[in-house]
Design a protein around this motif. Structure first.
Motif, PDB file in Angstrom:
ATOM      1  N   GLU A   1      41.013  27.925  29.818  1.00  0.00           N
ATOM      2  CA  GLU A   1      40.253  27.547  28.622  1.00  0.00           C
ATOM      3  C   GLU A   1      40.766  28.239  27.369  1.00  0.00           C
ATOM      4  OE1 GLU A   1      36.008  27.380  28.609  1.00  0.00           O
ATOM      5  OE2 GLU A   1      35.937  26.493  30.616  1.00  0.00           O
ATOM      6  N   THR A   2      41.377  29.401  27.527  1.00  0.00           N
ATOM      7  CA  THR A   2      41.926  30.101  26.365  1.00  0.00           C
ATOM      8  C   THR A   2      43.369  29.689  26.091  1.00  0.00           C
ATOM      9  OG1 THR A   2      42.672  32.027  27.648  1.00  0.00           O
ATOM     10  CG2 THR A   2      40.436  32.113  26.719  1.00  0.00           C
ATOM     11  N   GLY A   3      43.871  28.720  26.849  1.00  0.00           N
ATOM     12  CA  GLY A   3      45.230  28.231  26.631  1.00  0.00           C
ATOM     13  C   GLY A   3      46.314  29.041  27.315  1.00  0.00           C
ATOM     14  N   GLN A   4      45.926  29.946  28.189  1.00  0.00           N
ATOM     15  CA  GLN A   4      46.884  30.792  28.899  1.00  0.00           C
ATOM     16  C   GLN A   4      47.172  30.183  30.277  1.00  0.00           C
ATOM     17  OE1 GLN A   4      46.067  35.144  28.430  1.00  0.00           O
ATOM     18  NE2 GLN A   4      44.181  34.373  27.511  1.00  0.00           N
ATOM     19  N   SER A   5      47.863  29.056  30.262  1.00  0.00           N
ATOM     20  CA  SER A   5      48.067  28.286  31.490  1.00  0.00           C
ATOM     21  C   SER A   5      48.868  29.037  32.546  1.00  0.00           C
ATOM     22  CB  SER A   5      48.756  26.962  31.163  1.00  0.00           C
ATOM     23  OG  SER A   5      47.940  26.188  30.319  1.00  0.00           O
ATOM     24  N   GLU A   6      49.916  29.721  32.141  1.00  0.00           N
ATOM     25  CA  GLU A   6      50.732  30.470  33.109  1.00  0.00           C
ATOM     26  C   GLU A   6      49.912  31.583  33.755  1.00  0.00           C
ATOM     27  OE1 GLU A   6      53.720  29.998  34.344  1.00  0.00           O
ATOM     28  OE2 GLU A   6      54.370  28.366  33.042  1.00  0.00           O
ATOM     29  N   ALA A   7      49.139  32.290  32.952  1.00  0.00           N
ATOM     30  CA  ALA A   7      48.290  33.356  33.484  1.00  0.00           C
ATOM     31  C   ALA A   7      47.209  32.777  34.391  1.00  0.00           C
ATOM     32  CB  ALA A   7      47.667  34.155  32.343  1.00  0.00           C
ATOM     33  N   ALA A   8      46.688  31.618  34.025  1.00  0.00           N
ATOM     34  CA  ALA A   8      45.676  30.957  34.863  1.00  0.00           C
ATOM     35  C   ALA A   8      46.267  30.570  36.208  1.00  0.00           C
ATOM     36  CB  ALA A   8      45.128  29.724  34.151  1.00  0.00           C
ATOM     37  N   LEU A   9      47.468  30.031  36.179  1.00  0.00           N
ATOM     38  CA  LEU A   9      48.144  29.651  37.420  1.00  0.00           C
ATOM     39  C   LEU A   9      48.356  30.877  38.301  1.00  0.00           C
ATOM     40  CD1 LEU A   9      49.457  27.468  39.120  1.00  0.00           C
ATOM     41  CD2 LEU A   9      51.552  27.768  37.767  1.00  0.00           C
ATOM     42  N   ASN A  10      48.764  31.971  37.703  1.00  0.00           N
ATOM     43  CA  ASN A  10      48.945  33.215  38.447  1.00  0.00           C
ATOM     44  C   ASN A  10      47.625  33.704  39.042  1.00  0.00           C
ATOM     45  OD1 ASN A  10      50.497  35.540  39.350  1.00  0.00           O
ATOM     46  ND2 ASN A  10      49.383  36.677  37.777  1.00  0.00           N
ATOM     47  N   ALA A  11      46.544  33.591  38.284  1.00  0.00           N
ATOM     48  CA  ALA A  11      45.220  33.999  38.789  1.00  0.00           C
ATOM     49  C   ALA A  11      44.813  33.150  39.983  1.00  0.00           C
ATOM     50  CB  ALA A  11      44.177  33.913  37.681  1.00  0.00           C
ATOM     51  N   PHE A  12      45.038  31.849  39.890  1.00  0.00           N
ATOM     52  CA  PHE A  12      44.694  30.977  41.014  1.00  0.00           C
ATOM     53  C   PHE A  12      45.525  31.328  42.244  1.00  0.00           C
ATOM     54  CE2 PHE A  12      43.288  27.659  37.761  1.00  0.00           C
ATOM     55  CZ  PHE A  12      41.947  27.951  37.922  1.00  0.00           C
ATOM     56  N   ARG A  13      46.798  31.580  42.054  1.00  0.00           N
ATOM     57  CA  ARG A  13      47.660  31.925  43.187  1.00  0.00           C
ATOM     58  C   ARG A  13      47.232  33.242  43.833  1.00  0.00           C
ATOM     59  NH1 ARG A  13      53.273  30.178  40.216  1.00  0.00           N
ATOM     60  NH2 ARG A  13      53.178  27.953  40.754  1.00  0.00           N
ATOM     61  N   ARG A  14      46.943  34.232  43.007  1.00  0.00           N
ATOM     62  CA  ARG A  14      46.481  35.510  43.552  1.00  0.00           C
ATOM     63  C   ARG A  14      45.106  35.356  44.193  1.00  0.00           C
ATOM     64  NH1 ARG A  14      47.432  40.436  39.745  1.00  0.00           N
ATOM     65  NH2 ARG A  14      46.865  41.472  41.678  1.00  0.00           N
ATOM     66  N   GLY A  15      44.304  34.491  43.613  1.00  0.00           N
ATOM     67  CA  GLY A  15      42.987  34.216  44.178  1.00  0.00           C
ATOM     68  C   GLY A  15      43.064  33.554  45.533  1.00  0.00           C
ATOM     69  N   VAL A  16      44.034  32.666  45.712  1.00  0.00           N
ATOM     70  CA  VAL A  16      44.230  32.030  47.016  1.00  0.00           C
ATOM     71  C   VAL A  16      44.528  33.101  48.055  1.00  0.00           C
ATOM     72  CG1 VAL A  16      45.832  30.587  48.348  1.00  0.00           C
ATOM     73  CG2 VAL A  16      44.900  29.749  46.186  1.00  0.00           C
ATOM     74  N   ASP A  17      45.393  34.034  47.713  1.00  0.00           N
ATOM     75  CA  ASP A  17      45.720  35.115  48.651  1.00  0.00           C
ATOM     76  C   ASP A  17      44.490  35.961  48.974  1.00  0.00           C
ATOM     77  OD1 ASP A  17      48.369  34.265  48.628  1.00  0.00           O
ATOM     78  OD2 ASP A  17      49.007  35.775  47.166  1.00  0.00           O
ATOM     79  N   ALA A  18      43.715  36.289  47.943  1.00  0.00           N
ATOM     80  CA  ALA A  18      42.508  37.096  48.152  1.00  0.00           C
ATOM     81  C   ALA A  18      41.485  36.353  49.011  1.00  0.00           C
ATOM     82  CB  ALA A  18      41.892  37.483  46.807  1.00  0.00           C
ATOM     83  N   ALA A  19      41.301  35.085  48.714  1.00  0.00           N
ATOM     84  CA  ALA A  19      40.332  34.283  49.468  1.00  0.00           C
ATOM     85  C   ALA A  19      40.773  34.106  50.917  1.00  0.00           C
ATOM     86  CB  ALA A  19      40.141  32.930  48.792  1.00  0.00           C
TER      87      ALA A  19
ATOM     88  N   PHE B   1      43.151  23.539  41.790  1.00  0.00           N
ATOM     89  CA  PHE B   1      43.274  23.932  40.391  1.00  0.00           C
ATOM     90  C   PHE B   1      44.724  24.310  40.063  1.00  0.00           C
ATOM     91  CE2 PHE B   1      38.648  25.536  40.714  1.00  0.00           C
ATOM     92  CZ  PHE B   1      38.140  24.286  40.392  1.00  0.00           C
ATOM     93  N   ALA B   2      45.363  25.030  40.975  1.00  0.00           N
ATOM     94  CA  ALA B   2      46.752  25.449  40.752  1.00  0.00           C
ATOM     95  C   ALA B   2      47.670  24.233  40.685  1.00  0.00           C
ATOM     96  CB  ALA B   2      47.197  26.406  41.852  1.00  0.00           C
ATOM     97  N   ARG B   3      47.494  23.276  41.574  1.00  0.00           N
ATOM     98  CA  ARG B   3      48.343  22.074  41.550  1.00  0.00           C
ATOM     99  C   ARG B   3      48.166  21.300  40.243  1.00  0.00           C
ATOM    100  NH1 ARG B   3      47.444  21.775  47.261  1.00  0.00           N
ATOM    101  NH2 ARG B   3      45.602  20.478  46.983  1.00  0.00           N
ATOM    102  N   ARG B   4      46.945  21.190  39.788  1.00  0.00           N
ATOM    103  CA  ARG B   4      46.696  20.499  38.515  1.00  0.00           C
ATOM    104  C   ARG B   4      47.410  21.208  37.366  1.00  0.00           C
ATOM    105  NH1 ARG B   4      40.245  19.634  39.231  1.00  0.00           N
ATOM    106  NH2 ARG B   4      40.353  17.963  40.775  1.00  0.00           N
ATOM    107  N   LEU B   5      47.324  22.522  37.343  1.00  0.00           N
ATOM    108  CA  LEU B   5      47.997  23.280  36.290  1.00  0.00           C
ATOM    109  C   LEU B   5      49.513  23.149  36.387  1.00  0.00           C
ATOM    110  CD1 LEU B   5      46.193  26.686  35.668  1.00  0.00           C
ATOM    111  CD2 LEU B   5      46.868  25.000  33.995  1.00  0.00           C
ATOM    112  N   GLU B   6      50.029  23.189  37.602  1.00  0.00           N
ATOM    113  CA  GLU B   6      51.477  23.027  37.793  1.00  0.00           C
ATOM    114  C   GLU B   6      51.937  21.686  37.241  1.00  0.00           C
ATOM    115  OE1 GLU B   6      51.644  23.583  42.014  1.00  0.00           O
ATOM    116  OE2 GLU B   6      51.962  25.755  41.848  1.00  0.00           O
ATOM    117  N   LYS B   7      51.182  20.633  37.488  1.00  0.00           N
ATOM    118  CA  LYS B   7      51.526  19.304  36.970  1.00  0.00           C
ATOM    119  C   LYS B   7      51.476  19.287  35.448  1.00  0.00           C
ATOM    120  CE  LYS B   7      50.099  16.650  41.010  1.00  0.00           C
ATOM    121  NZ  LYS B   7      49.142  15.679  41.555  1.00  0.00           N
TER     122      LYS B   7
END
Length: 115
Positions: A66-84, A99-105
């Protein structure tokens, strides 16, 4: 209503109940109130307190997006997948992968358009 809830949660910071869940709740309230920047800060604090809190990772990804930090968001989702995955939180893994796939696209489309 949101502002009152935010104030109540902020009053608990630094107290006996302060932890990942409180910081997550405050981040969620801030994001719902439209303050994604403040939400990012509180969600990062939640993760500092518990790196395995998958809900914090998921919401952090949304707030960063939402703040326009798409790369950081993608990284958060990836790290979140590992944590989950480490916690066995299968539903959170599925959601963050989507969410990560949508951002990657979106990022790939933006990169293509820039060329």
């Amino acid at each position: 209503m949101d502002e009152q809830r935010i104030r109540q949660l902020e009053q608990l910071l630094g107290g006996a109940r302060d932890g990942a869940l409180l910081r997550y709740s405050l981040g969620a309230a801030l994001l719902a109130a439209g303050d994604a920047v403040a939400a990012v800060r509180r969600l990062r604090e939640a993760i500092e307190r518990d790196e395995t809190h998958s809900a914090s990772w998921k919401l952090l990804g949304r707030a960063l997006a939402e703040t326009g930090q798409s790369e950081a968001a993608l990284n958060a989702f990836r790290r979140g997948v590992d944590a989950a995955a480490a916690r066995g939180d299968v539903q959170a893994v599925k959601e963050m992968r989507v969410f990560a796939r949508r951002l990657e696209k979106t990022l790939a489309a933006a990169a293509s358009a820039a060329q």
